[in-house]
Design an enzyme around this catalytic site. Structure first.
Site, PDB file in Angstrom:
ATOM      1  CB  SER A   1       3.485 -10.455  -5.529  1.00  0.00           C
ATOM      2  OG  SER A   1       3.630  -9.197  -4.885  1.00  0.00           O
TER       3      SER A   1
ATOM      4  CE  LYS B   1      -2.537  -3.948  -0.489  1.00  0.00           C
ATOM      5  NZ  LYS B   1      -1.951  -5.266  -0.858  1.00  0.00           N
TER       6      LYS B   1
ATOM      7  CG  ASP C   1      -6.826  -8.731   0.085  1.00  0.00           C
ATOM      8  OD1 ASP C   1      -6.965  -9.966   0.114  1.00  0.00           O
ATOM      9  OD2 ASP C   1      -5.746  -8.152   0.291  1.00  0.00           O
TER      10      ASP C   1
ATOM     11  N   GLY D   1       0.790  -1.220   0.000  1.00  0.00           N
ATOM     12  CA  GLY D   1       0.000   0.000   0.000  1.00  0.00           C
ATOM     13  C   GLY D   1       0.823   1.270   0.000  1.00  0.00           C
TER      14      GLY D   1
END
Length: 506
Positions: A193, A287, A255, A167
């Site tokens: 990722s 987030k 999410d 985030g």
């Protein structure tokens, strides 16, 4: 029914096939039903129907299905498939009824084997988003996700790992943390990722320097050879159920909290991690908006780690502005390499990297309590972290002689200028990320933004506060227009507003 295969060379992210309407009627199959396909292998797929894309007697298959039948030149047998047991498990979860471990395991196996439609997956995701999950259910989900794919078993322990909740733009600290840890004799196989909604995941950044796609066995070999690795987790078949859930979560823009816990910890469990540090950035546009929410997340991660036999520590970190001053793959890599080469770089990047690396060094026994950060900084200053990074780059097939000066960034640039004298009083992370993405990041490695002024810093009218980089001129124009419209960095003078008296001067 025996049908010949026709391959549509398109990847759609799931096992799906096309039946001619006449064949579908004979089989008693409707759109969305499952079928079982038997040839070299036996797999299930979701059926759709057409009256013109494939003729009667032919089965249209997309690339995900065709991979199971490459060079198979005989007809395949197609029969209706029984309804998955997982459908009833999902129904129980929607009704807030308890489930048992074996049901969770069946559900995850069906997800991996593509036995569930996107509608069924959406129902599972939405159910856990609305109703939540118990501690037992989260543990069972995590264990099932670990068992669903490859795992790495190292002969030497402890195995260290690090994860950031994300985030925050510019969070390139893994490029410093991994070589610091490895340079101190600990093993750290960092699977990362690619960016989904950000301007560059760790894998996108590392790809500027070397290949990042390796099998689980190759990750083990690289880590054992040089002490660490920075690779893309999507190429390893580690916790494959997670990628399939993300595929459905993304268009829903949700999410689910407990699935996020399972997703994070499954990847750590699959690589055999013993000690994990979690970076939890907190701020209005992250987030995790508040410290209280960060503390709850930390407790839940620590608890789940304990259940799985992992030692987890969490760091609540400042997330209201980017880490460092660069956002976008090549820009961030250049910034990180400068720190490794000469300790030249933003204090926010150096301090955060050293703090998190220090926690890991203490957890792994490579530093006494409360001296981890000091040893991490010394590892940077001494050049040991740089030397280790070169070894990792070489082990992954890159050029170990590459320097920050060799990193090329986008040739098209534009500056955003301060409209007045004053100070930066507001910084919108989400729009910084969006501007970098519109400029082309992360796919265009040289695209992104350079931030010249951060929160609280003084500016003069006409000073550049943001520079946009792009590899394509039309993308620069789009990013620039968005930056001018959204004003992601707000500058105000010390005097915000003058309110005159009602009665005037006497």
């Amino acid at each position: 029914m025996q049908l010949k295969l026709e391959h549509f060379n398109i990847k759609i992210g799931q096992h799906k096939i096309l039946l001619n309407i006449a064949d579908a009627k004979e089989l008693g199959v409707n759109p969305g039903d499952r079928v079982r396909i038997r040839g070299r292998e036996s797999i299930s797929a979701i059926a759709d129907t057409t009256d013109d894309m494939v003729p009667p007697g032919t089965l249209g298959v997309f690339s995900e299905v065709y991979e199971h039948f490459v060079n198979w030149d005989k007809p395949v047998e197609v029969v209706p498939a029984f309804r998955s047991k997982s459908a009833s498990v999902i129904k129980k979860m929607m009704d807030k009824k308890p489930v048992v471990q074996e049901e969770i395991k069946t559900l995850v196996n069906d997800i991996v084997e593509e036995n569930l439609s996107e509608i069924e997956l959406s129902a599972f995701i939405t159910s856990s988003y609305i109703h939540g999950m118990t501690d037992d259910e989260v543990e069972w989900l995590t264990r099932a996700m670990i068992e669903s794919g490859d795992t790495i078993e190292f002969d030497t322990h402890p195995i260290m790992d690090k994860h950031s909740i994300g985030g925050v733009p510019g969070n390139k600290i893994s490029l410093l943390v991994v070589p610091i840890i490895a340079a101190n004799g600990l093993l750290i196989p960092k699977t990362s990722s690619r960016a989904i909604t950000g301007a560059g995941g760790t894998a996108d950044l590392m790809e500027v320097l070397c290949p990042v796609e390796f099998s689980s066995q190759e990750v083990k070999e690289i880590t054992e050879k040089v002490g660490g690795a920075l690779v893309w987790g999507g190429a390893t078949n580690i916790a494959p159920a997670d990628d399939k859930l993300i595929r459905v979560e993304y268009p829903l823009s949700i999410d689910p909290y407990y699935q996020m816990l399972a997703s994070i910890m499954a990847k750590k469990g699959a690589i055999g991690a013993d000690n994990v540090v979690m970076d939890i950035p907190v701020g209005p546009s992250t987030k995790v908006p508040t410290v209280q929410e960060g503390q709850k997340l930390a407790r839940d991660l620590i608890n789940l780690g304990h259940r799985l036999g992992m030692n987890v520590e969490c760091a609540i970190t400042y997330g209201s502005s980017p880490i460092g001053r660069k956002v976008g793959p090549s820009l961030e890599v250049r910034e990180a390499l400068k720190v490794l080469e000469s300790m030249e770089g933003p204090n926010s990047l150096i301090e955060k990297s050293a703090a998190l690396a220090g926690i890991l060094l203490e957890m792994g026994g490579a530093a006494p309590r409360d001296r981890g950060k000091e040893i991490a900084l010394e590892t940077l200053r001494s050049g040991k972290a740089l030397e280790k990074m070169k070894q990792i780059i070489e082990a992954q097939g890159g050029d170990p002689k590459i320097t920050s000066a060799d990193i090329q960034v986008g040739q098209y640039t534009a500056d955003i200028l301060a409209s007045a004298d004053g100070y930066v009083i507001e910084f919108d992370n989400k729009w910084i990320i969006e501007i970098a993405r519109l400029a082309g990041a992360p796919n265009d490695k040289g695209a992104g933004v350079a931030i010249h002024k951060k929160m609280g810093e003084s500016v003069k009218k006409g000073d550049p506060i943001l520079t946009i980089y792009a590899e394509k001129e039309f993308k620069l124009e789009t990013a620039l227009a968005t930056a001018q419209r959204t004003n992601p960095i707000v500058v105000e003078g010390m005097l915000l507003k003058r309110i005159p008296g009602t009665y005037g001067f006497q």
